[in-house]
Design a protein around this motif. Structure first.
Motif, PDB file in Angstrom:
ATOM      1  N   GLY A   1      51.790  52.971  37.657  1.00  0.00           N
ATOM      2  CA  GLY A   1      51.039  54.187  37.417  1.00  0.00           C
ATOM      3  C   GLY A   1      49.558  53.948  37.638  1.00  0.00           C
ATOM      4  N   SER A   2      48.743  54.404  36.710  1.00  0.00           N
ATOM      5  CA  SER A   2      47.293  54.264  36.851  1.00  0.00           C
ATOM      6  C   SER A   2      46.763  52.949  36.277  1.00  0.00           C
ATOM      7  N   THR A   3      47.662  52.043  35.838  1.00  0.00           N
ATOM      8  CA  THR A   3      47.237  50.727  35.373  1.00  0.00           C
ATOM      9  C   THR A   3      46.632  49.958  36.541  1.00  0.00           C
ATOM     10  N   ASP A   4      45.528  49.256  36.300  1.00  0.00           N
ATOM     11  CA  ASP A   4      44.820  48.560  37.371  1.00  0.00           C
ATOM     12  C   ASP A   4      45.371  47.143  37.514  1.00  0.00           C
ATOM     13  N   VAL A   5      46.229  46.944  38.510  1.00  0.00           N
ATOM     14  CA  VAL A   5      46.911  45.668  38.740  1.00  0.00           C
ATOM     15  C   VAL A   5      46.456  45.105  40.086  1.00  0.00           C
ATOM     16  N   GLU A   6      46.170  43.819  40.134  1.00  0.00           N
ATOM     17  CA  GLU A   6      45.667  43.203  41.364  1.00  0.00           C
ATOM     18  C   GLU A   6      46.804  42.844  42.306  1.00  0.00           C
ATOM     19  N   LEU A   7      46.461  42.442  43.528  1.00  0.00           N
ATOM     20  CA  LEU A   7      47.440  42.016  44.517  1.00  0.00           C
ATOM     21  C   LEU A   7      47.893  40.583  44.246  1.00  0.00           C
ATOM     22  N   THR A   8      49.125  40.281  44.654  1.00  0.00           N
ATOM     23  CA  THR A   8      49.572  38.892  44.710  1.00  0.00           C
ATOM     24  C   THR A   8      49.017  38.252  45.990  1.00  0.00           C
ATOM     25  N   GLU A   9      49.194  36.949  46.124  1.00  0.00           N
ATOM     26  CA  GLU A   9      48.802  36.284  47.372  1.00  0.00           C
ATOM     27  C   GLU A   9      49.584  36.865  48.542  1.00  0.00           C
ATOM     28  N   THR A  10      50.850  37.165  48.306  1.00  0.00           N
ATOM     29  CA  THR A  10      51.656  37.810  49.346  1.00  0.00           C
ATOM     30  C   THR A  10      51.065  39.166  49.710  1.00  0.00           C
ATOM     31  N   GLY A  11      50.612  39.915  48.708  1.00  0.00           N
ATOM     32  CA  GLY A  11      50.021  41.221  48.955  1.00  0.00           C
ATOM     33  C   GLY A  11      48.757  41.147  49.787  1.00  0.00           C
TER      34      GLY A  11
ATOM     35  N   SER B   1      43.534  48.285  65.482  1.00  0.00           N
ATOM     36  CA  SER B   1      43.735  48.589  66.898  1.00  0.00           C
ATOM     37  C   SER B   1      43.821  50.084  67.165  1.00  0.00           C
ATOM     38  N   LEU B   2      44.011  50.888  66.113  1.00  0.00           N
ATOM     39  CA  LEU B   2      44.062  52.348  66.254  1.00  0.00           C
ATOM     40  C   LEU B   2      42.678  52.985  66.174  1.00  0.00           C
ATOM     41  N   ARG B   3      41.648  52.160  66.033  1.00  0.00           N
ATOM     42  CA  ARG B   3      40.255  52.619  66.047  1.00  0.00           C
ATOM     43  C   ARG B   3      39.982  53.707  65.003  1.00  0.00           C
ATOM     44  N   PRO B   4      40.213  53.423  63.729  1.00  0.00           N
ATOM     45  CA  PRO B   4      39.944  54.442  62.711  1.00  0.00           C
ATOM     46  C   PRO B   4      38.461  54.791  62.638  1.00  0.00           C
ATOM     47  N   ASP B   5      38.190  56.003  62.225  1.00  0.00           N
ATOM     48  CA  ASP B   5      36.817  56.490  62.102  1.00  0.00           C
ATOM     49  C   ASP B   5      36.296  56.430  60.681  1.00  0.00           C
ATOM     50  N   ALA B   6      37.198  56.432  59.706  1.00  0.00           N
ATOM     51  CA  ALA B   6      36.779  56.418  58.312  1.00  0.00           C
ATOM     52  C   ALA B   6      37.913  55.886  57.444  1.00  0.00           C
ATOM     53  N   ILE B   7      37.519  55.311  56.296  1.00  0.00           N
ATOM     54  CA  ILE B   7      38.488  54.792  55.330  1.00  0.00           C
ATOM     55  C   ILE B   7      38.138  55.353  53.962  1.00  0.00           C
ATOM     56  N   VAL B   8      39.125  55.942  53.287  1.00  0.00           N
ATOM     57  CA  VAL B   8      38.948  56.375  51.909  1.00  0.00           C
ATOM     58  C   VAL B   8      40.080  55.766  51.096  1.00  0.00           C
ATOM     59  N   SER B   9      39.762  55.320  49.874  1.00  0.00           N
ATOM     60  CA  SER B   9      40.730  54.572  49.085  1.00  0.00           C
ATOM     61  C   SER B   9      40.743  55.033  47.638  1.00  0.00           C
ATOM     62  N   SER B  10      41.907  54.916  47.024  1.00  0.00           N
ATOM     63  CA  SER B  10      41.983  54.965  45.567  1.00  0.00           C
ATOM     64  C   SER B  10      41.029  53.921  45.002  1.00  0.00           C
ATOM     65  N   ASP B  11      40.504  54.189  43.808  1.00  0.00           N
ATOM     66  CA  ASP B  11      39.571  53.233  43.215  1.00  0.00           C
ATOM     67  C   ASP B  11      40.261  52.128  42.424  1.00  0.00           C
ATOM     68  N   LEU B  12      41.589  52.123  42.387  1.00  0.00           N
ATOM     69  CA  LEU B  12      42.304  51.047  41.711  1.00  0.00           C
ATOM     70  C   LEU B  12      42.291  49.780  42.554  1.00  0.00           C
ATOM     71  N   LEU B  13      42.246  48.622  41.891  1.00  0.00           N
ATOM     72  CA  LEU B  13      41.999  47.338  42.545  1.00  0.00           C
ATOM     73  C   LEU B  13      42.988  47.039  43.666  1.00  0.00           C
ATOM     74  N   ARG B  14      44.252  47.333  43.461  1.00  0.00           N
ATOM     75  CA  ARG B  14      45.245  46.999  44.476  1.00  0.00           C
ATOM     76  C   ARG B  14      45.022  47.777  45.772  1.00  0.00           C
ATOM     77  N   ALA B  15      44.452  48.962  45.656  1.00  0.00           N
ATOM     78  CA  ALA B  15      44.143  49.761  46.844  1.00  0.00           C
ATOM     79  C   ALA B  15      42.827  49.330  47.480  1.00  0.00           C
ATOM     80  N   THR B  16      41.795  49.108  46.661  1.00  0.00           N
ATOM     81  CA  THR B  16      40.492  48.739  47.231  1.00  0.00           C
ATOM     82  C   THR B  16      40.540  47.383  47.908  1.00  0.00           C
ATOM     83  N   CYS B  17      41.320  46.448  47.361  1.00  0.00           N
ATOM     84  CA  CYS B  17      41.453  45.128  47.999  1.00  0.00           C
ATOM     85  C   CYS B  17      42.198  45.237  49.326  1.00  0.00           C
ATOM     86  N   THR B  18      43.178  46.123  49.390  1.00  0.00           N
ATOM     87  CA  THR B  18      43.886  46.368  50.646  1.00  0.00           C
ATOM     88  C   THR B  18      42.937  46.990  51.666  1.00  0.00           C
ATOM     89  N   ALA B  19      42.196  47.997  51.241  1.00  0.00           N
ATOM     90  CA  ALA B  19      41.252  48.670  52.136  1.00  0.00           C
ATOM     91  C   ALA B  19      40.182  47.722  52.652  1.00  0.00           C
TER      92      ALA B  19
END
Length: 225
Positions: A38-48, A61-79
């Protein structure tokens, strides 16, 4: 060397309309344990982290123009992995957080079924359920879909927006943008960690171009399975 998100190249076709890539975060410890985040802030594993780096190379490679992310850690680290390759800044928005699920959060899949079996079964039947006393799926769509639409309006007419979010939130956003009735949102299968769906802008609205793209099929470990 950073790649300019606005440059012409592979993945960009003038006149095709805008695209939205809805990208789920990488694996977390609670995903592995089948524990409702849910909204609990959980970090990524090394695999993640590794999943995010691999997926970021494909998405860059798809040449994105912008990135917007959830502010939860698992999403921001991915972004951050995609931002590092493209040179784009990541805009964080709490409207893209995963569904708040009250007392379900922190419980395993088995614990939820054992303690809240009737509520779980009603949710899987497509009934409007406040899982754990939290948000309805329609309420998640009410907060998340406008964030996506607001940001996609800012990219060029043939541009691409990458939205980094969570399995349940992506499902509800897809359902809302595709104009599906909430009862049918469950027909959109879940996303594996670090996989994504692509929406394309058409003459009659948004169309689903790809779903659960990015890897060979894997079990879906998340809050919406």
């Amino acid at each position: 060397m950073a790649v300019s998100g606005a440059a012409e190249g592979p993945g960009r076709a003038p006149g095709r309309g805008r695209r939205i890539i809805l990208w789920r975060h990488g694996q977390t410890p609670w995903n592995v344990e089948r524990r409702f985040q849910g909204s609990t802030d959980v970090e990524l594993t090394e695999t993640g982290v590794g999943q995010a780096r691999h997926a970021a190379r494909l998405l860059a490679s798809l040449r994105p123009d912008a990135i917007v992310s959830s502010d939860l850690l698992r999403a921001t680290c991915t972004a951050a992995e995609l931002a590092a390759l493209t040179g784009l800044e990541v805009t964080r928005d709490e409207g893209l957080r995963e569904t708040y699920a009250g007392v379900w959060q922190g419980l395993t899949h088995e614990e939820i079924i054992g303690r809240y079996g009737d509520q779980y079964a009603a949710w899987k039947r497509g009934e409007p359920v406040r899982r754990g006393g939290g948000e309805l799926e329609t309420e998640v769509a009410d907060r998340a879909a406008p964030v996506v639409l607001r940001h996609v309006e800012k990219v060029p007419e043939d541009g691409t927006l990458v939205v980094v979010s969570h399995g349940g939130t992506i499902r509800t956003t897809l359902g809302r943008l595709l104009g599906l009735e909430p009862h049918h949102w469950e027909s959109l299968g879940g996303l594996s960690n670090c996989c994504w769906s692509v929406l394309g802008e058409g003459a009659r609205g948004w169309r689903l171009l790809e779903h659960n793209a990015g890897t060979l099929p894997e079990p879906v470990l998340g809050d919406d399975d």
